[in-house]
Design a protein around this motif. Structure first.
Motif, short mmCIF file in Angstrom:
data_model
loop_
_atom_site.label_atom_id
_atom_site.label_comp_id
_atom_site.label_asym_id
_atom_site.label_seq_id
_atom_site.Cartn_x
_atom_site.Cartn_y
_atom_site.Cartn_z
N GLY A 72 -13.00 1.75 -5.42
CA GLY A 72 -11.69 1.38 -4.92
C GLY A 72 -10.67 2.48 -4.89
O GLY A 72 -9.51 2.23 -4.56
N MET A 73 -11.05 3.72 -5.22
CA MET A 73 -10.10 4.84 -5.17
C MET A 73 -10.75 6.02 -4.47
O MET A 73 -11.84 6.45 -4.83
CB MET A 73 -9.66 5.25 -6.57
CG MET A 73 -8.66 6.41 -6.59
SD MET A 73 -7.97 6.75 -8.22
CE MET A 73 -6.96 5.28 -8.46
N ASP A 74 -10.06 6.55 -3.44
CA ASP A 74 -10.59 7.63 -2.62
C ASP A 74 -9.63 8.80 -2.54
O ASP A 74 -8.40 8.63 -2.64
CB ASP A 74 -10.89 7.12 -1.21
CG ASP A 74 -11.83 5.94 -1.21
OD1 ASP A 74 -13.00 6.13 -1.58
OD2 ASP A 74 -11.39 4.83 -0.86
N LEU A 75 -10.19 9.99 -2.33
CA LEU A 75 -9.42 11.23 -2.23
C LEU A 75 -9.68 11.88 -0.90
O LEU A 75 -10.83 11.92 -0.43
CB LEU A 75 -9.81 12.19 -3.36
CG LEU A 75 -9.25 13.62 -3.27
CD1 LEU A 75 -7.73 13.61 -3.48
CD2 LEU A 75 -9.94 14.52 -4.29
N ASN A 76 -8.63 12.40 -0.26
CA ASN A 76 -8.75 13.12 1.01
C ASN A 76 -7.94 14.40 0.95
O ASN A 76 -6.77 14.39 0.55
CB ASN A 76 -8.27 12.25 2.17
CG ASN A 76 -8.39 12.95 3.51
OD1 ASN A 76 -7.41 13.37 4.08
ND2 ASN A 76 -9.61 13.07 4.00
N ALA A 97 -3.00 16.44 0.86
CA ALA A 97 -3.93 15.77 -0.04
C ALA A 97 -3.38 14.39 -0.35
O ALA A 97 -2.16 14.21 -0.46
CB ALA A 97 -4.11 16.57 -1.33
N GLY A 98 -4.25 13.42 -0.48
CA GLY A 98 -3.79 12.07 -0.75
C GLY A 98 -4.85 11.24 -1.46
O GLY A 98 -6.04 11.50 -1.35
N VAL A 99 -4.38 10.27 -2.22
CA VAL A 99 -5.24 9.32 -2.92
C VAL A 99 -4.93 7.92 -2.41
O VAL A 99 -3.76 7.55 -2.26
CB VAL A 99 -5.04 9.39 -4.44
CG1 VAL A 99 -5.85 8.30 -5.14
CG2 VAL A 99 -5.43 10.76 -4.98
N SER A 100 -5.97 7.16 -2.12
CA SER A 100 -5.82 5.80 -1.63
C SER A 100 -6.55 4.84 -2.56
O SER A 100 -7.65 5.15 -3.03
CB SER A 100 -6.38 5.67 -0.21
OG SER A 100 -6.34 4.33 0.23
N THR A 101 -5.93 3.69 -2.82
CA THR A 101 -6.57 2.71 -3.69
C THR A 101 -6.35 1.30 -3.16
O THR A 101 -5.35 1.03 -2.47
CB THR A 101 -6.04 2.81 -5.13
OG1 THR A 101 -6.78 1.92 -5.97
CG2 THR A 101 -4.57 2.47 -5.20
N ASP A 102 -7.26 0.42 -3.45
CA ASP A 102 -7.20 -0.97 -3.04
C ASP A 102 -6.56 -1.80 -4.15
O ASP A 102 -7.05 -1.81 -5.28
CB ASP A 102 -8.61 -1.47 -2.73
CG ASP A 102 -8.62 -2.90 -2.20
OD1 ASP A 102 -7.54 -3.47 -2.00
OD2 ASP A 102 -9.73 -3.42 -1.99
N LEU A 103 -5.47 -2.48 -3.82
CA LEU A 103 -4.77 -3.31 -4.79
C LEU A 103 -5.13 -4.78 -4.67
O LEU A 103 -4.51 -5.62 -5.32
CB LEU A 103 -3.26 -3.13 -4.64
CG LEU A 103 -2.73 -1.70 -4.81
CD1 LEU A 103 -1.22 -1.68 -4.61
CD2 LEU A 103 -3.11 -1.14 -6.17
#
Length: 240
Positions: A72-76, A97-103
């Motif tokens: 549930g957590m990704d880095l780009n 750079a960014g981090v994405s997560t599913d809430l």
């Protein structure tokens, strides 16, 4: 995901100010060891950035790498290089750079972008965050971005939808509207910037390559110097 274009993940906006062919963070990796990469090149008739027209005949390229940090957590991480070829055009290199997560029913993106201008040296660092979710057939997002050097805060709301025409061609519709807290690029002042509406028709060339033509309109709001612009572009993206 490129933080300045964070609304593109949920708004499906294909314009150069809203997407610039920067893909969403890959979230399909089974574990944290898998890597994904994408290379994109494109041309836009106008460089529309947050409601401001920064020049015509924009040529750009983007390279980014994504990975899953955990469930549930990704880095780009990536770079975007561009040049407007009209008179007075200048080079621009963005490192992001960014981090994405599913809430759970909602996504959260947090990241930063360093804007490097080798010609005039007005380099800036920006941090930002955005929330995205789905409402019916539409994806919606709201984001806030703060430029640490120019001390400007920018808010953006986006919405969009997508549907398939054929097995290889789809239609993406999107819109975004922004608000500045202080004077920034393109003669804009504080307040609403512009309404940007785009329609694109991504064409799948293979399992990992797509051709992405689009057309859009940028409508200046309030008393900003931004006028109304009709713009278009096309890009080619290849994933690895």
């Amino acid at each position: 995901m490129k933080i300045r274009n964070i609304a593109a993940k949920t708004a499906a906006v294909l314009g150069c100010s809203a997407l610039l062919a920067v893909p969403a963070i890959a979230g399909d990796h089974a574990g944290g060891s898998d890597l994904g990469a994408e290379v994109s090149v494109g041309y836009d008739t106008d460089y529309i950035f947050r409601g401001a027209n920064l020049g015509s005949d924009l040529l750009w390229s983007d390279v980014n790498v994504s990975t899953s940090l955990s469930d549930g957590m990704d880095l780009n991480i990536g770079t975007w290089y561009a040049n407007t070829t009209d008179a007075g055009g200048s080079d621009e290199l963005d490192i992001y750079a960014g981090v994405s997560t599913d809430l759970g029913g909602m996504s959260l993106d947090i990241g930063s972008t360093y804007y490097y201008y080798p010609t005039d040296g007005n380099n800036t660092l920006e941090v930002g965050a955005a929330l995205g979710t789905s409402i019916g057939a539409f994806d919606v997002s709201v984001g806030v971005y703060h430029d640490l050097d120019n001390e400007n805060t920018y808010f953006e709301v986006g919405a969009g939808t997508s549907f398939d025409l054929t097995d290889t061609v789809s239609v993406d519709l999107g819109a975004a509207i922004g608000n500045n807290q202080d004077q920034v690029v393109g003669g804009q002042a504080d307040g609403l910037t512009a309404l940007t509406i785009t329609i694109g028709a991504p064409i799948g060339l293979s399992d990992n390559a797509s051709l992405n033509p689009y057309v859009g309109i940028n409508v200046g709001l309030e008393d900003n110097d931004a006028g109304d612009d009709i713009f278009s572009g096309i890009s080619l993206s290849v994933g690895f």
